[in-house]
Design an enzyme around this catalytic site. Structure first.
Site, PDB file in Angstrom:
ATOM      1  N   ASP A 111       0.833  -1.198   0.000  1.00  9.22           N
ATOM      2  CA  ASP A 111       0.000   0.000   0.000  1.00  9.22           C
ATOM      3  C   ASP A 111       0.867   1.247   0.000  1.00  9.22           C
ATOM      4  O   ASP A 111       1.569   1.527   0.971  1.00  9.22           O
ATOM      5  CB  ASP A 111      -0.917  -0.001   1.224  1.00  9.22           C
ATOM      6  CG  ASP A 111      -2.012   1.046   1.127  1.00  9.22           C
ATOM      7  OD1 ASP A 111      -1.966   1.868   0.200  1.00  9.22           O
ATOM      8  OD2 ASP A 111      -2.913   1.039   1.973  1.00  9.22           O
ATOM      9  N   ASP A 330      -1.524   5.984  -6.858  1.00 13.02           N
ATOM     10  CA  ASP A 330      -1.827   4.977  -5.849  1.00 13.02           C
ATOM     11  C   ASP A 330      -1.713   3.578  -6.458  1.00 13.02           C
ATOM     12  O   ASP A 330      -2.251   3.312  -7.532  1.00 13.02           O
ATOM     13  CB  ASP A 330      -3.241   5.207  -5.304  1.00 13.02           C
ATOM     14  CG  ASP A 330      -3.645   4.181  -4.267  1.00 13.02           C
ATOM     15  OD1 ASP A 330      -2.802   3.837  -3.413  1.00 13.02           O
ATOM     16  OD2 ASP A 330      -4.798   3.717  -4.311  1.00 13.02           O
TER      17      ASP A 330
END
Length: 453
Positions: A111, A330
């Protein structure tokens, strides 16, 4: 004289004790490389062989919508809130790490929008419906709870009745994450068969993880955000505050690569390297990576998106990241969510450039799809270019479009509800992407990630 020497030695010892002791085996001094696996790849332990391509894309889209909602609702001025550190169950690429002493291996979600590395821990009253390996602090000789008076606990946690440093976060959908903050030894089994052992890494031990009910086999998150708690920041100068990845397509059997330190080098065969600055994030939201997106082109047609569309608005009402605006990159979201004003210009430009009949999207959001009869019909799909400060990021049709089902091809862009853009991982596939936290730079280089080493 002896008193002076004693005073100096005592000062040095106290200084050393105030920081985590990082003792790494020799491979880390040269950098190290880890394997990344897309959760839908045939190589993934989470792969469902009965799922069709359409099933996998729908599931990925659902995870994208949920992740977008959570990212959008995070506070842009959180004042140390754990919201900047822990995200819900959504992520796309998996990496193996070992936690504790003796080291036990766990499958974690990578992440780049959160800092805290955390794992589901025993006792776990609300864990994944399909529990993977769950970490047991009592079986590790190197596990240490954070002290209640530590700066970490003061900043993002609170002391419970057992005098453990506890974190709690309630999400916008009223699910929550709860656990204790601790330090532990993390071991990376690197690609060449060696290992890199790092003691005293701050991490979270999750005991109630209602938000993570659909992890489907992953044990937790490895945080690669830009803040001080991320693995990259905790490794610091040992990896020169750098990491990179090169993502393969989810349908590929090839392993993607995650690199740290001296191993971070663009592949020799890269065609063009673009360097763009990492934009200063809003106050206390250092986890996510902002970039300066200036405009977009479809083929040779520039959209001339108004400059305000992609610029942050620090005084945005509501105080969330979406109110703040701007553009982030992201790894954990599949599609690219485009600020509405930009999407309103992109959609007609795509319809004009694509010589196929448009059809309703199977997704419950504003999203453009086309029908085709023969795979050769897809040869005329256009490139999409993201004009960044410092250079242009060209997205070929394989990054800008996805075959959603037999006879249906869709763009990888979805209309966002506000002036907020997230560049997803489909745009990033077969692109070498390097994050340089020290110099605040992002490096992009198109390449074949299945061949890059």
């Amino acid at each position: 004289m002896a008193t002076t020497i004693f005073t100096i030695l005592l000062s040095v010892l106290l200084l050393l004790q105030s920081y985590p002791a990082i003792a790494i085996r020799s491979p880390a001094q040269k950098g190290f490389t880890l394997d990344l696996i897309h959760r839908d790849s045939p190589s993934s332990p989470l792969h469902n062989p009965t799922s069709t391509l359409s099933d996998r894309i729908r599931s990925s889209a659902e995870r994208s919508f949920s992740r977008f909602a959570h990212l959008s609702s995070r506070s842009a001025a959180s004042n140390g809130s754990i919201s900047a550190l822990v995200l819900p169950q959504f992520g796309e690429y998996l990496v193996k790490i070992a936690i504790g002493t003796p080291a036990v291996e766990y499958l974690m979600l990578m992440d780049t929008a959160s800092d805290l590395t955390w794992a589901q821990c025993l006792p776990c009253t609300r864990c994944s419906h399909r529990p993977a390996q769950i970490f047991s602090p009592h079986n590790s000789s190197t596990f240490k709870n954070q002290r209640c008076n530590s700066s970490l606990c003061t900043d993002i946690g609170h002391c419970d009745l057992q005098k453990r440093c506890e974190y709690t976060y309630v999400y916008a959908d009223r699910t929550y994450a709860k656990g204790t903050l601790a330090s532990e030894t993390i071991t990376f089994e690197v690609s060449d068969g060696q290992s890199v052992k790092i003691p005293n890494i701050n991490f979270g031990c999750g005991h109630e993880n209602e938000s993570f009910a659909y992890f489907n086999g992953a044990s937790g998150i490895i945080g690669l955000g830009g803040g001080p708690l991320s693995i990259v920041s905790q490794l610091g100068s040992l990896v020169d505050y750098k990491f990179s990845y090169c993502l393969n397509s989810p349908i590929s059997n090839s392993i993607s690569l995650l690199k740290f330190g001296a191993s971070v080098q663009p592949p020799v065969a890269t065609r063009k390297v673009v360097k763009t600055p990492l934009v200063k994030p809003p106050a206390n939201e250092t986890s996510v990576y902002y970039v300066a997106l200036n405009d977009i082109s479809v083929g040779k047609k520039k959209l001339n998106v108004p400059a305000r569309t992609f610029k942050p608005t620090p005084n945005g009402k509501g105080g969330t990241i979406a109110d703040y605006g701007g553009t982030i990159i992201d790894s954990g979201i599949t599609f690219t969510f485009l600020a509405l004003e930009a999407y309103n210009l992109l959609e007609p430009a795509l319809k004009s450039a694509v010589k196929l009949q448009s059809v309703p999207s199977p997704l419950p959001h504003r999203h453009l799809c086309f029908s085709y009869n023969d795979p050769n019909d897809l040869d005329g799909l256009p490139n999409v270019i993201l004009h960044l400060e410092g250079g242009d990021w060209l997205l070929p049709p394989s990054n800008a479009f996805v075959v959603f089902a037999e006879g249906v091809v869709c763009s990888t862009f979805i209309a966002g509800p506000r002036r907020f853009t997230i560049i997803g991982n489909t745009a990033q596939q077969n692109v070498y992407i390097e994050y340089d936290l020290k110099n605040r730079m992002l490096l992009l280089a198109p390449t074949d990630c299945s061949r890059s080493i």
